[in-house]
Design a protein around this motif. Structure first.
Motif, mmCIF file in Angstrom:
data_model
loop_
_atom_site.group_PDB
_atom_site.id
_atom_site.type_symbol
_atom_site.label_atom_id
_atom_site.label_comp_id
_atom_site.label_asym_id
_atom_site.label_seq_id
_atom_site.Cartn_x
_atom_site.Cartn_y
_atom_site.Cartn_z
ATOM 1 N N GLU A 199 1.163 -1.350 -0.082
ATOM 2 C CA GLU A 199 -0.393 0.045 -0.199
ATOM 3 C C GLU A 199 0.387 1.090 -0.336
ATOM 4 N N LEU A 200 1.606 1.318 0.225
ATOM 5 C CA LEU A 200 2.957 2.247 0.925
ATOM 6 C C LEU A 200 3.705 2.561 -0.692
ATOM 7 N N ILE A 201 3.817 1.436 -1.213
ATOM 8 C CA ILE A 201 4.463 1.320 -2.181
ATOM 9 C C ILE A 201 4.242 2.826 -3.241
ATOM 10 N N GLN A 202 2.247 1.574 -3.584
ATOM 11 C CA GLN A 202 0.969 2.247 -4.731
ATOM 12 C C GLN A 202 1.358 3.969 -4.709
ATOM 13 N N LEU A 203 1.547 4.425 -3.047
ATOM 14 C CA LEU A 203 1.002 6.031 -2.727
ATOM 15 C C LEU A 203 2.250 6.556 -2.949
ATOM 16 N N CYS A 204 2.898 5.993 -3.005
ATOM 17 C CA CYS A 204 4.625 6.671 -3.741
ATOM 18 C C CYS A 204 4.675 6.601 -4.631
ATOM 19 N N GLN A 205 4.379 5.692 -5.677
ATOM 20 C CA GLN A 205 4.478 5.012 -6.795
ATOM 21 C C GLN A 205 3.347 6.738 -6.935
ATOM 22 N N ASP A 206 2.196 6.613 -7.267
ATOM 23 C CA ASP A 206 1.013 7.691 -7.095
ATOM 24 C C ASP A 206 1.747 8.928 -7.335
ATOM 25 N N ALA A 207 1.877 9.024 -6.084
ATOM 26 C CA ALA A 207 2.401 10.637 -5.291
ATOM 27 C C ALA A 207 3.547 11.399 -5.859
ATOM 28 N N ARG A 208 4.410 10.427 -6.229
ATOM 29 C CA ARG A 208 5.865 10.663 -7.432
ATOM 30 C C ARG A 208 4.847 12.237 -9.087
ATOM 31 N N LEU A 209 4.196 11.388 -9.536
ATOM 32 C CA LEU A 209 3.384 11.660 -10.407
ATOM 33 C C LEU A 209 1.889 13.159 -10.211
ATOM 34 N N SER A 211 -0.493 12.532 -8.209
ATOM 35 C CA SER A 211 -1.739 10.770 -7.247
ATOM 36 C C SER A 211 -2.091 10.598 -8.984
ATOM 37 N N VAL A 212 -1.608 11.047 -9.927
ATOM 38 C CA VAL A 212 -2.612 10.429 -11.020
ATOM 39 C C VAL A 212 -2.355 9.114 -10.930
ATOM 40 N N GLU A 213 -3.677 8.255 -11.135
ATOM 41 C CA GLU A 213 -3.568 7.073 -10.943
ATOM 42 C C GLU A 213 -2.872 5.733 -11.556
ATOM 43 N N LYS A 214 -1.722 4.779 -11.332
ATOM 44 C CA LYS A 214 -2.017 3.984 -12.219
ATOM 45 C C LYS A 214 -0.740 4.344 -13.378
ATOM 46 N N ASP A 215 -0.290 6.010 -13.280
ATOM 47 C CA ASP A 215 0.314 6.273 -13.923
ATOM 48 C C ASP A 215 1.903 5.981 -14.609
ATOM 49 N N THR A 216 3.003 5.443 -13.256
ATOM 50 C CA THR A 216 3.756 4.798 -13.606
ATOM 51 C C THR A 216 3.412 3.195 -14.288
ATOM 52 N N GLU A 217 2.480 2.762 -14.128
ATOM 53 C CA GLU A 217 2.708 1.283 -14.781
ATOM 54 C C GLU A 217 2.501 1.949 -16.879
ATOM 55 N N LYS A 218 1.215 3.384 -16.536
ATOM 56 C CA LYS A 218 1.538 3.293 -18.211
ATOM 57 C C LYS A 218 2.831 3.823 -18.791
ATOM 58 N N ARG A 224 1.069 6.649 -21.763
ATOM 59 C CA ARG A 224 0.478 7.893 -20.967
ATOM 60 C C ARG A 224 -1.466 7.925 -20.397
ATOM 61 N N SER A 225 -1.483 8.589 -18.965
ATOM 62 C CA SER A 225 -2.751 8.306 -18.792
ATOM 63 C C SER A 225 -3.896 9.686 -19.650
ATOM 64 N N GLY A 234 -0.650 15.332 -4.491
ATOM 65 C CA GLY A 234 0.220 14.994 -4.977
ATOM 66 C C GLY A 234 1.325 15.291 -5.335
ATOM 67 N N PHE A 235 2.869 15.387 -6.095
ATOM 68 C CA PHE A 235 4.026 16.425 -6.167
ATOM 69 C C PHE A 235 4.588 15.353 -7.645
ATOM 70 N N ARG A 236 5.433 16.593 -8.129
ATOM 71 C CA ARG A 236 6.520 16.354 -9.177
ATOM 72 C C ARG A 236 7.488 15.457 -8.598
ATOM 73 N N TYR A 237 7.813 14.459 -7.998
ATOM 74 C CA TYR A 237 9.020 13.547 -7.390
ATOM 75 C C TYR A 237 9.940 12.810 -8.474
ATOM 76 N N HIS A 238 8.707 12.685 -9.899
ATOM 77 C CA HIS A 238 9.328 11.682 -10.284
ATOM 78 C C HIS A 238 10.701 11.487 -10.592
ATOM 79 N N MET A 239 11.613 10.857 -10.751
ATOM 80 C CA MET A 239 12.746 10.818 -11.858
ATOM 81 C C MET A 239 13.339 10.424 -13.171
ATOM 82 N N SER A 240 14.383 11.305 -13.864
ATOM 83 C CA SER A 240 13.981 11.170 -15.328
ATOM 84 C C SER A 240 14.453 10.354 -15.855
#
Ligand SMILES: *Cc1c(COP(=O)(O)O)cnc(C)c1O
Length: 368
Positions: A199-209, A211-218, A224-225, A234-240
């Motif tokens: 659950e924590l991992i899912q939240l972090c995966q979404d919140a880095r983008l 909080s657009v749901e499941k955007d990581t998988e896309k 793209r979603s 959410g935040f813009r915390y993703h890695m490039s």
């Protein structure tokens, strides 16, 4: 002679080629390279935990806290002797960082002091792997178990290090790494969260983008979603992809970095045995030192002398409970004592033996 740097990145053709490849493909943002980097970290550490890469170690800590359910009204126990990043991550979550003292021998969190600061608001404990050592972590987990606390490990200093024979990131609740420019490996800037809590991992995966749901998988499958929901802040915390390319190259070079950093520590320990310098009692067998900290007599004069000799040194860190934003009403005696005599000596993978000999000579010359 050119100035001897305290710390720096080590960049080779491996990184240059990797970045050029990403640039040529003209997909610079978060895509498959980030996914590959996460899988490669998982494999390198031989861990069953999931890995989420973000843009800094600070954001890794921030998202880990949010994912662990830490927020407004909560308190988090933190050693005061850490980079302000740790404290800012706690306050960003809405919680209050409660500064704790450290042990004099290794400058690791003093769990007895932390225990005395537990209230009914305490939600988590955030130990720091100071100077790459976390061998006293068992005591932290005992305290956490007895008081129903989450444990977020600030492992910014200890990528690639071990605890009881296992790499950091194998055991524990939530582990956060930093890949900023001077850490054991770098992705330019960057960080990672590791946990077995889905659950924590899912939240972090979404919140880095955002909080657009499941955007990581896309993104990892190259799409793209467009149609999505957002339920949390959410935040813009993703890695490039550019960052991940640097990180992947550094991971390949890690065996060499590890040898170089371990050799530096051994050399200091062997050749700097003088009465005025006290080494930290660390588990040197298991660590790959990010910083090499000693406690020195007349520290400020020594720093000035070394600076004049062309040698950069540091102080890790100014205690957070002495900063305006995080000021405490109480003293932390061991932390304050350490703040007066700690000095960090040059420690990075490209430091040559000649340079290290010179650093040691100059320290001895100062005390003569
Ligand atoms: C480097 C560091 C961080 C933060 O990492 P960044 O990637 O620089 O944001 C957090 N805690 C400690 C102890 C660090 O040394």
């Amino acid at each position: 002679m050119k100035r001897i740097r305290l710390s720096k990145s080590s960049i080779s053709n491996v990184e240059l080629t990797a970045v050029a490849e990403v640039l040529e493909k003209e997909y610079l943002g978060m895509g498959e390279h980030v996914s590959f980097f996460e899988q490669e970290i998982k494999k390198f550490l031989n861990t069953s935990k999931q890995v989420v890469c973000v843009n800094t170690g600070t954001s890794a800590l921030h998202l880990a806290l949010l994912g662990a359910g830490v927020g407004f009204g909560d308190e988090v126990l933190v050693p005061s002797l850490t980079y302000v990043a740790t404290f800012q991550a706690v306050s960003a979550s809405g919680a209050k960082p409660v500064p704790c003292d450290v042990l004099p021998d290794n400058l690791f969190l003093d769990t007895n002091d932390a225990k005395n600061r537990i209230t009914d608001k305490t939600k988590a404990i955030l130990p720091v792997h100071y100077a790459s050592d976390s061998s006293r972590m068992n005591e932290v987990y005992e305290l956490a178990r007895d008081n129903n606390l989450r444990v977020i490990e600030d492992a910014a200093h200890s990528f690639g290090c071990k605890r009881q024979g296992k790499k950091i990131g194998v055991d524990g609740d939530v582990i956060c790494f930093s890949f900023d420019g001077i850490k054991n490996i770098t992705s330019g800037e960057g960080g990672a969260i590791l946990s077995g809590d889905d659950e924590l991992i899912q939240l972090c995966q979404d919140a880095r983008l955002l909080s657009v749901e499941k955007d990581t998988e896309k993104r990892y499958s190259g799409t793209r979603s467009w149609e999505f929901d957002v339920k949390n802040q959410g935040f813009r915390y993703h890695m490039s992809n550019i960052m991940a390319a640097i990180g992947r190259a550094q991971l390949k070079r890690y065996p060499d970095f590890s040898i170089a950093r371990k050799r530096l520590a051994e050399f200091y320990l062997k050749n700097l045995k003088i009465a005025e310098i006290v080494f930290l009692k660390l588990d040197y067998e298991n660590i790959v030192p990010h910083i090499f900290v000693v406690r020195a007599k007349n520290r400020d004069e020594l720093r000035l002398f070394l600076d004049n000799a062309g040698i950069e040194t540091g102080i890790h860190y100014k205690p957070n409970h002495l900063l305006s934003l995080f000021k405490s009403e109480y003293h932390l005696p061991e932390t304050e004592k350490a703040y007066n005599d700690i000095i960090s000596l040059p420690c990075h993978a490209d430091l040559t033996q000649d340079e290290q000999v010179y650093v040691i000579e100059q320290i001895k010359k100062f005390y003569e």
